[in-house]
Design a protein around this motif. Structure first.
Motif, mmCIF file in Angstrom:
data_model
loop_
_atom_site.group_PDB
_atom_site.id
_atom_site.type_symbol
_atom_site.label_atom_id
_atom_site.label_comp_id
_atom_site.label_asym_id
_atom_site.label_seq_id
_atom_site.Cartn_x
_atom_site.Cartn_y
_atom_site.Cartn_z
ATOM 1 N N ARG A 151 5.750 3.350 8.622
ATOM 2 C CA ARG A 151 5.753 3.172 7.117
ATOM 3 C C ARG A 151 6.898 2.869 6.449
ATOM 4 O O ARG A 151 7.897 2.692 7.085
ATOM 5 N N ASP A 196 -4.649 2.652 -4.222
ATOM 6 C CA ASP A 196 -3.043 2.589 -4.062
ATOM 7 C C ASP A 196 -2.610 1.188 -3.479
ATOM 8 O O ASP A 196 -1.575 1.015 -2.994
ATOM 9 N N ARG A 227 -3.128 -5.370 -9.149
ATOM 10 C CA ARG A 227 -3.739 -3.918 -8.485
ATOM 11 C C ARG A 227 -5.160 -4.180 -7.677
ATOM 12 O O ARG A 227 -5.833 -4.561 -8.574
ATOM 13 N N HIS A 273 -5.446 14.367 -9.893
ATOM 14 C CA HIS A 273 -5.665 13.043 -9.987
ATOM 15 C C HIS A 273 -4.953 12.482 -11.266
ATOM 16 O O HIS A 273 -4.524 11.285 -11.072
ATOM 17 N N ASN A 319 -2.628 13.033 -5.057
ATOM 18 C CA ASN A 319 -3.936 13.568 -5.585
ATOM 19 C C ASN A 319 -4.292 14.843 -5.177
ATOM 20 O O ASN A 319 -4.715 15.686 -6.130
ATOM 21 N N LYS A 330 2.434 0.043 8.475
ATOM 22 C CA LYS A 330 2.089 1.685 8.420
ATOM 23 C C LYS A 330 2.026 2.234 9.871
ATOM 24 O O LYS A 330 2.575 3.202 9.914
ATOM 25 N N ARG A 350 0.584 7.680 2.005
ATOM 26 C CA ARG A 350 0.453 9.148 1.674
ATOM 27 C C ARG A 350 -0.036 9.546 0.257
ATOM 28 O O ARG A 350 0.359 10.440 -0.180
ATOM 29 N N PHE A 351 -0.473 8.457 -0.291
ATOM 30 C CA PHE A 351 -0.667 8.554 -1.813
ATOM 31 C C PHE A 351 -1.722 9.734 -1.826
ATOM 32 O O PHE A 351 -1.839 10.620 -3.081
ATOM 33 N N LYS A 352 -2.724 9.762 -0.868
ATOM 34 C CA LYS A 352 -3.966 10.890 -1.248
ATOM 35 C C LYS A 352 -3.284 12.262 -1.266
ATOM 36 O O LYS A 352 -3.891 13.073 -2.002
ATOM 37 N N ASP A 354 0.932 -1.148 0.125
ATOM 38 C CA ASP A 354 -0.147 0.024 -0.053
ATOM 39 C C ASP A 354 1.008 1.148 0.268
ATOM 40 O O ASP A 354 1.888 1.402 0.639
ATOM 41 N N LEU A 355 0.736 2.109 -0.978
ATOM 42 C CA LEU A 355 1.454 3.457 -0.920
ATOM 43 C C LEU A 355 1.385 4.137 0.241
ATOM 44 O O LEU A 355 0.217 4.296 0.666
ATOM 45 N N ASP A 358 -2.632 9.219 -11.188
ATOM 46 C CA ASP A 358 -2.709 8.173 -11.945
ATOM 47 C C ASP A 358 -1.345 7.931 -12.501
ATOM 48 O O ASP A 358 -0.912 6.582 -12.682
#
Ligand code: GTP
Length: 650
Positions: free
Chosen positions: A370, A296, A292, A266, A261, A366, A256-258, A253-254, A270
């Protein structure tokens, strides 16, 4: 085989001019739409059973061929389609010629003996090119094995039905066909070859492939999706059971990927996901499966593992590859990945169990900072179960007002007067007893309850402010509320409701100070500056909690418009006897003052600490030396509240 419904009955009676367009239903094992020049006023209908023998032969067929139904019923259609003979057989040959399907015949050695126009259309070769050639000349190399098997079955008198395969066209392209191959007999019933009717099913196969891709492949990364992942993991587990090998399931799981975005859009998100997919794939072996799951989240299956360490090693490699900066436009973007893995058979037997356990281990990664990989172990499951129960308890506690607030005064070191109170959340769990507020908040954040909990705290605090205002008959002392970065990143309407509520109760917005913990502020600094700005403009004040435990610079503090910083209580421990800590605190106070910030020291417990703090110019203190947090706090008015010594009744 059932006869087709009469597809052509609405057609007008054929004339000499349009006789070629007369449609005839010829029921052979695969459908044949035959257009044949006939001068009979009827549709030829021929039914054939699964053995390729004629079951139905209508009057039009009798007239066309000159053969009575009684004579041909039970005979193999292939034998009736033999070399063109006089009369009706020539007509039948015409049906064959005009079919859209390939109708061909070959000897028992696989040499082509007839080749209709349908075959030419499908495969590109003319009859002249194919007759006398081995049928395998249209086989792709990887299908050569099929021919001896087909011929062996034909020689045994068996029929090969609806055999779906691939052949190569003259132009080199591949064509998918569905073929039915029947033994061909001479008049004595001896098998002399095979007739084959093949239909081009490329379009259908492509449509099926499109549907399959939609159901099984992630469109953004082209990796297998969750469904295909589960299917393939199941297959790998079955194989591993037979070979007694290990299989590892990695959950990636990536981190702080949010934010990618949120800050870059976005589309950049992507692009990052695509690049992450590529890196994960490049870090594993060809036989490994990368999928996938969504968002993420990625999974990797490592089959055929000899040693458990290999999974940890690959996970480390994945971590390293995700840690490399991502080039998304002008600036390099830094993220990382949290990984958990579980091994078959020791950590789980089924796909679900392995995935769930890898997920739990990922969650532990996490939680422990992380950018790392953890191996599943039993205790994680127990902890997860407890967490789920605790979250349910917390939901109930919020709904049923089992939580309560304590208020702790923050005191001016100069005169001992109460400057404001900090609101502290309390939860006496029915079985576990008092829960540490940090645990409570972390739990609420994880469970998505932070906004709800924040609202609850705010409502209680506002009631308290109003009560104090009514008791004092004056403006009460301010309240400092701990506000998490989740709340600060909520929709503007979230705090809009708070401001409305304050206005309804006739309370000024500047009675509230938002205490924001420095580490969470540092993590979202850029996104939060405009939010804090808006809140200050609405009249609310901002203080930075736990200063010194994050990485916020003084410049950032200034941009955030904070009025106060609170020195983390860990500093206080050394202030009495550690010259370096003392120097650090002194420098901090001096710098803060230069920037117009007031300094609160929290965790003040001894008179010496207070004296030292006062001596270095610290403005405010909070701690048991002054007052422990209490349910009611003190009713004091602001800004010149009475000295604490006179008001304490906690
Ligand atoms: N760009 C993009 N974003 C997606 C896609 N699918 C899901 N997301 C977003 O991915 C984010 C996943 O967030 P989380 O994993 O919960 O949060 P995170 O920021 O990675 O936080 P942690 O996992 O706790 O480190 C969400 O904001 C989703 O909206 C997608 O196909 N493209």
């Amino acid at each position: 085989m059932a006869l087709h419904p009469d597809r052509t009955s609405p057609n007008p009676r054929p004339s000499a001019a349009n006789a070629n367009a007369t449609a005839i239903d010829a029921n052979v094992p695969v459908d044949v739409d035959a257009h044949v020049p006939v001068d009979v006023d009827a549709h030829v209908q021929i039914g054939v059973d699964a053995e390729g023998r004629v079951t139905h032969w209508n009057a039009a067929a009798e007239r066309l061929t000159g053969r009575l139904a009684a004579d041909v019923r039970g005979r193999s259609l292939a034998s009736l389609l033999g070399p063109a003979g006089p009369g009706g057989q020539a007509q039948l040959a015409a049906i064959v010629e005009s079919s859209d399907d390939a109708i061909v015949s070959k000897t028992l050695d696989g040499i082509v003996t007839s080749w209709n126009r349908g075959a030419q259309r499908i495969f590109g070769y003319t009859a002249e090119e194919m007759i006398g050639q081995p049928m395998t000349s249209i086989f792709p190399a990887d299908r050569y094995d099929e021919e001896p098997q087909i011929l062996a079955r034909i020689a045994r008198g068996e029929k090969v039905e609806h055999f779906e395969t691939v052949r190569r066209r003259k132009d080199g392209s591949l064509v998918h066909v569905s073929a039915t191959i029947s033994p061909m007999r001479d008049e004595t019933g001896r098998i002399v070859g095979a007739s084959k009717i093949a239909r081009d099913i490329t379009e259908r196969i492509q449509a099926e492939r499109t549907i399959w891709l939609q159901a099984n492949v992630d469109t953004l990364t082209q990796l297998p999706n969750r469904r295909q992942f589960q299917e393939r993991l199941k297959q790998e587990l079955a194989r591993a059971r037979r070979s007694h090998k290990r299989v590892a399931v990695l959950f990636v799981d990536l981190d702080r990927f949010k934010e990618v975005n949120d800050t870059l859009g976005h589309q950049a998100g992507d692009a990052l996901l695509q690049e992450a997919a590529r890196r994960i794939q490049a870090s594993v072996r060809e036989i490994d499966i990368v999928a996938r799951l969504g968002g993420d989240e990625f999974t990797v299956v490592l089959p055929d593992l000899d040693a458990a360490d290999a999974a940890a090693e690959i996970a480390r490699r994945l971590n390293a590859s995700l840690f490399e900066p991502f080039e998304l436009g002008d600036v390099p973007v830094h993220i990382s990945g949290s990984i958990g893995f579980a091994l078959f058979p020791e950590d789980g037997e089924s796909t679900d169990e392995l995935l769930q356990h890898a997920d739990l281990a990922m969650y532990a990664s996490k939680q422990h900072g992380r950018n790392q990989a953890r191996h599943y172990h039993q205790a994680l499951e127990t902890a997860a179960r407890q967490r789920v129960t605790l979250i349910a308890d917390l939901r109930r506690a919020i709904a049923q007002d089992e939580l309560w607030l304590a208020y702790q005064p923050i005191v001016r070191l100069s005169d001992g007067g109460v400057d404001h109170h900090e609101v502290l959340l309390r939860w006496d769990h029915p079985e576990r007893g008092p829960m540490p507020p940090e645990t409570l908040v972390a739990l609420a954040e994880e469970a998505g309850l932070m906004l709800l909990l924040g609202d609850w705290i705010f409502d209680q605090a506002v009631d308290q402010l109003a009560r104090w205002r009514d008791e004092a008959g004056d403006r009460p002392a301010r309240l400092a509320l701990n506000v998490s970065s989740i709340q600060l990143r909520a929709e503007p309407a979230y705090f809009g409701r708070w401001l409305d509520r304050l206005a309804e109760r006739g309370l000024e917005p500047d009675l509230l100070v938002f205490d924001v913990a420095e580490p969470s502020l540092a993590a979202h600094a850029e996104a939060l500056v405009p939010v804090l700005d808006r809140l200050r403009q609405a009249g609310l004040r901002v203080a930075i909690d736990d200063f010194g435990s994050g990485r916020t610079s003084m410049v950032q503090l200034q941009r955030m418009g904070a009025e106060t910083i609170k020195i983390d209580h860990s500093f206080l421990r050394g202030i009495e006897h550690d010259a370096q800590v003392l120097a650090l605190c002194e420098g901090l106070v001096e710098l803060a003052h230069k920037l117009g910030l007031r300094v609160i020291a929290e965790g003040v417990e001894t008179a010496t600490q207070r004296a030292v703090l006062e001596a270095i110019g610290c403005d405010l203190g909070q701690g048991h030396l002054f007052a422990a947090p209490s349910r009611n706090g003190q009713c004091v008015s602001h800004p010149d509240g009475p000295a604490l010594s006179r008001t304490l009744h906690a």
